[in-house]
Scaffold this motif. Structure first.
Motif, PDB file in Angstrom:
ATOM      1  N   LEU A 247       0.835  -1.206   0.000  1.00 25.61           N
ATOM      2  CA  LEU A 247       0.000   0.000   0.000  1.00 25.61           C
ATOM      3  C   LEU A 247       0.864   1.247   0.000  1.00 25.61           C
ATOM      4  O   LEU A 247       1.786   1.386   0.807  1.00 25.61           O
ATOM      5  N   ASP A 248       0.530   2.162  -0.913  1.00 22.00           N
ATOM      6  CA  ASP A 248       1.268   3.406  -1.056  1.00 22.00           C
ATOM      7  C   ASP A 248       0.287   4.567  -0.877  1.00 22.00           C
ATOM      8  O   ASP A 248      -0.711   4.630  -1.592  1.00 22.00           O
ATOM      9  N   GLY A 249       0.555   5.440   0.068  1.00 18.56           N
ATOM     10  CA  GLY A 249      -0.338   6.572   0.283  1.00 18.56           C
ATOM     11  C   GLY A 249       0.000   7.251   1.602  1.00 18.56           C
ATOM     12  O   GLY A 249       0.970   6.877   2.271  1.00 18.56           O
ATOM     13  N   SER A 250      -0.799   8.255   1.968  1.00 20.21           N
ATOM     14  CA  SER A 250      -0.541   8.949   3.229  1.00 20.21           C
ATOM     15  C   SER A 250      -0.921   8.021   4.384  1.00 20.21           C
ATOM     16  O   SER A 250      -1.691   7.065   4.205  1.00 20.21           O
ATOM     17  N   ASP A 253      -4.708   7.853   4.748  1.00 17.34           N
ATOM     18  CA  ASP A 253      -5.407   7.114   3.687  1.00 17.34           C
ATOM     19  C   ASP A 253      -5.176   5.609   3.831  1.00 17.34           C
ATOM     20  O   ASP A 253      -6.082   4.811   3.589  1.00 17.34           O
ATOM     21  N   VAL A 341       1.574  -2.870  -6.349  1.00 22.35           N
ATOM     22  CA  VAL A 341       1.464  -1.730  -5.425  1.00 22.35           C
ATOM     23  C   VAL A 341       0.106  -1.096  -5.652  1.00 22.35           C
ATOM     24  O   VAL A 341      -0.283  -0.841  -6.789  1.00 22.35           O
ATOM     25  N   LYS A 342      -0.635  -0.875  -4.547  1.00 24.48           N
ATOM     26  CA  LYS A 342      -1.946  -0.247  -4.663  1.00 24.48           C
ATOM     27  C   LYS A 342      -1.865   1.159  -4.095  1.00 24.48           C
ATOM     28  O   LYS A 342      -1.479   1.354  -2.947  1.00 24.48           O
ATOM     29  N   LYS A 343      -2.199   2.159  -4.922  1.00 21.88           N
ATOM     30  CA  LYS A 343      -2.224   3.555  -4.439  1.00 21.88           C
ATOM     31  C   LYS A 343      -3.545   3.778  -3.731  1.00 21.88           C
ATOM     32  O   LYS A 343      -4.597   3.481  -4.286  1.00 21.88           O
TER      33      LYS A 343
END
Ligand code: AMP
Ligand code: MG
Length: 344
Positions: A247-250, A253, A341-343
Motif C-alpha cells: 500500500l502506497d499513500g498517506s 489514507d 502496489v496499490k495507491k
C-alpha cells in the motif's frame, strides 16, 4: 534422509558439535547454519558433487550461482582475483553482511557459479558460521536455506520446515539478527554496482567507493528477455502463497483503507506497532514501529511465512521507503508482491 539437529549458542560455542558439522561438510554433505543475515545451506564450495546437492535440496535453478563463505577476507585470494577496492570494502565491512562479486579462479567449480566466470565472496560475522568455516578448512558455498522461491529462513524452525529430511544437518543458532540477505556488489574499477541491497546500505558503500550505481533491477521488474547482472534477479522470490499487496499513500489514507479492508475482506495485515490497537480484531502481524526499519527487516520473512498459515485470501503491507535499510526491505517486498502496489 535423517537430518541431525545441533543447537549451538553463539556466546558459548560447542566446538565438538562444530567438528561434527565440519566433518559433514568435509565429506561432501549439506549443513544448514545460522548467519547474521539469514540461515545458509552450506556445502564444500570446492566440490562440484556437494554444490549439486544444494541445488537439488532447494529446487534451485542451476544457473543461479551460490555465494562462497570464507573465514577471513584474505582467503578470497585462493578462489578469486581481488582488487584494491575489494580490500577497501573488506576493511570497512568484513566480517559482515557484504558479498562482493569478483573474477573467479579455477579452484571453484563452475557448478558453484552457475557457469559464470565470476564468484560471489562473503565473510560472515556470525560466530557459529565462522567456527564452521574455519573447522571445515574449505570455503562454504551457501545460498539461503529455504526451498527456492519461498521466503528466506531467519530461524531454525523455518529451515526445518523447508529442509528436514533433505539435508544432513541443521544447526540451530537462534534468530538471525539482520533478517535480510547480504548486500551484493559487483566491482567495476572504483565503482560498486549494487545488485542486491542489504544491511550495508548504498550510503555506507559510498563512504568507501568513488561511485555507487544502483542496478535498476533492485527496484524494477526486469523487462522480458532482459539479461540480469545477477541471475537471482530474474527469479520469483520471497513469495508467500497468498498474494501480497503493498500500500502506497498517506498515513491516514492507508489507515482508512485498512480499516475498511479488515471489515470486508479475508485479509492479513502486516501492520506497524502504532496501528495494532486501532486495527484490533483484524488478522494482524506486527512488524515493528513505523520508523524502526531494523526490526521490520528482522521480522519480514517470518511475517510472510506466518501470514501464509493464517488462511487469508490476501496480505496487505506498507510500501517501504527507498532510502537506507528501506531499500533492502523495498527490494524484498516488491518481489514478494510480484510488483503489486496499490495507491490508496
Ligand atoms: P542467495 O544465496 O539465496 O542469497 O542468493 C545469492 C544471490 O547472489 C543470487 O541472487 C545470485 O544470483 C547472486 N550471485 C551469486 N554469485 C553471483 C555472481 N557470480 N554474479 C552475480 N550474482 C551472483
Ligand atoms: Mg535465496
Amino acid at each position: 534422509m535423517n537430518t541431525e539437529f545441533f543447537k549451538i549458542d553463539e556466546k558459548h560455542i560447542d566446538y565438538s558439535a562444530i567438528e561434527s558439522c565440519a566433518d559433514i561438510i568435509k565429506s561432501g554433505g549439506l549443513v544448514a547454519f545460522p548467519t547474521e543475515t539469514v540461515y545458509g545451506l552450506g556445502a564444500d564450495a570446492t566440490r562440484k558433487d556437494a554444490a549439486l546437492k544444494i541445488y537439488a535440496a532447494k529446487g534451485r535453478p542451476s544457473d543461479n550461482p551460490l555465494i562462497i563463505h570464507i573465514a577471513k577476507a584474505e582467503d578470497a585470494e585462493g578462489y578469486a582475483h581481488t582488487s584494491p577496492l575489494y580490500y577497501a570494502l573488506a576493511k570497512a565491512f568484513m566480517p559482515g553482511p557484504l558479498t562482493v562479486i569478483l573474477p573467479k579462479k579455477d579452484t571453484i567449480p563452475s557448478e558453484v557459479t552457475g557457469g559464470l566466470d565470476s564468484v560471489a565472496v562473503r565473510c560472515p560475522s556470525h560466530k557459529v558460521a565462522r567456527a564452521l568455516i574455519a573447522a571445515s578448512g574449505v570455503p562454504i558455498a551457501a545460498p539461503s536455506a529455504n526451498i527456492s522461491g519461498s521466503p528466506s529462513p531467519t530461524s531454525a524452525a523455518h529451515v526445518t520446515n523447508d529442509m528436514n529430511g533433505k539435508i544432513d544437518a541443521i544447526i540451530d543458532g537462534g534468530e538471525c539478527e539482520i533478517g535480510l540477505e547480504s548486500t551484493i556488489v559487483k566491482l567495476d574499477g572504483n565503482k560498486a554496482i549494487l545488485l542486491r541491497p542489504g544491511a550495508i546500505t548504498a550510503d555506507a558503500l559510498g563512504c568507501v567507493c568513488e561511485e555507487v550505481e544502483i542496478s535498476s533491477a533492485v527496484t524494477h521488474a526486469l523487462a522480458q528477455n532482459e539479461r540480469p547482472l545477477s541471475p537471482g534477479m530474474k527469479y520469483r522470490h520471497y513469495a508467500p502463497s497468498s498474494p501480497l499487496v503493498l500500500l502506497d499513500g498517506s498515513e491516514k489514507d492507508i489507515t482508512d483503507f485498512l480499516l475498511k479492508a479488515s471489515a470486508t475482506e479475508n485479509c492479513v495485515i502486516l501492520c506497524y506497532s502504532e496501528e495494532a490497537e486501532m486495527l484490533s480484531g483484524a488478522k494482524l502481524i506486527d512488524v515493528g514501529c513505523r520508523s524502526d526499519l531494523q526490526t521490520q527487516a528482522q521480522r519480514l520473512f517470518g511475517a510472510l511465512r506466518q501470514a501464509d498459515t493464517m488462511g487469508a485470501d490476501i496480505i496487505y503491507a506498507h510500501l517501504p521507503p527507498l532510502d537506507g535499510l528501506g531499500l533492502a526491505l523495498y527490494n524484498r517486498m516488491i518481489r514478494a508482491a510480484a510488483h503489486t502496489v496499490k495507491k490508496v
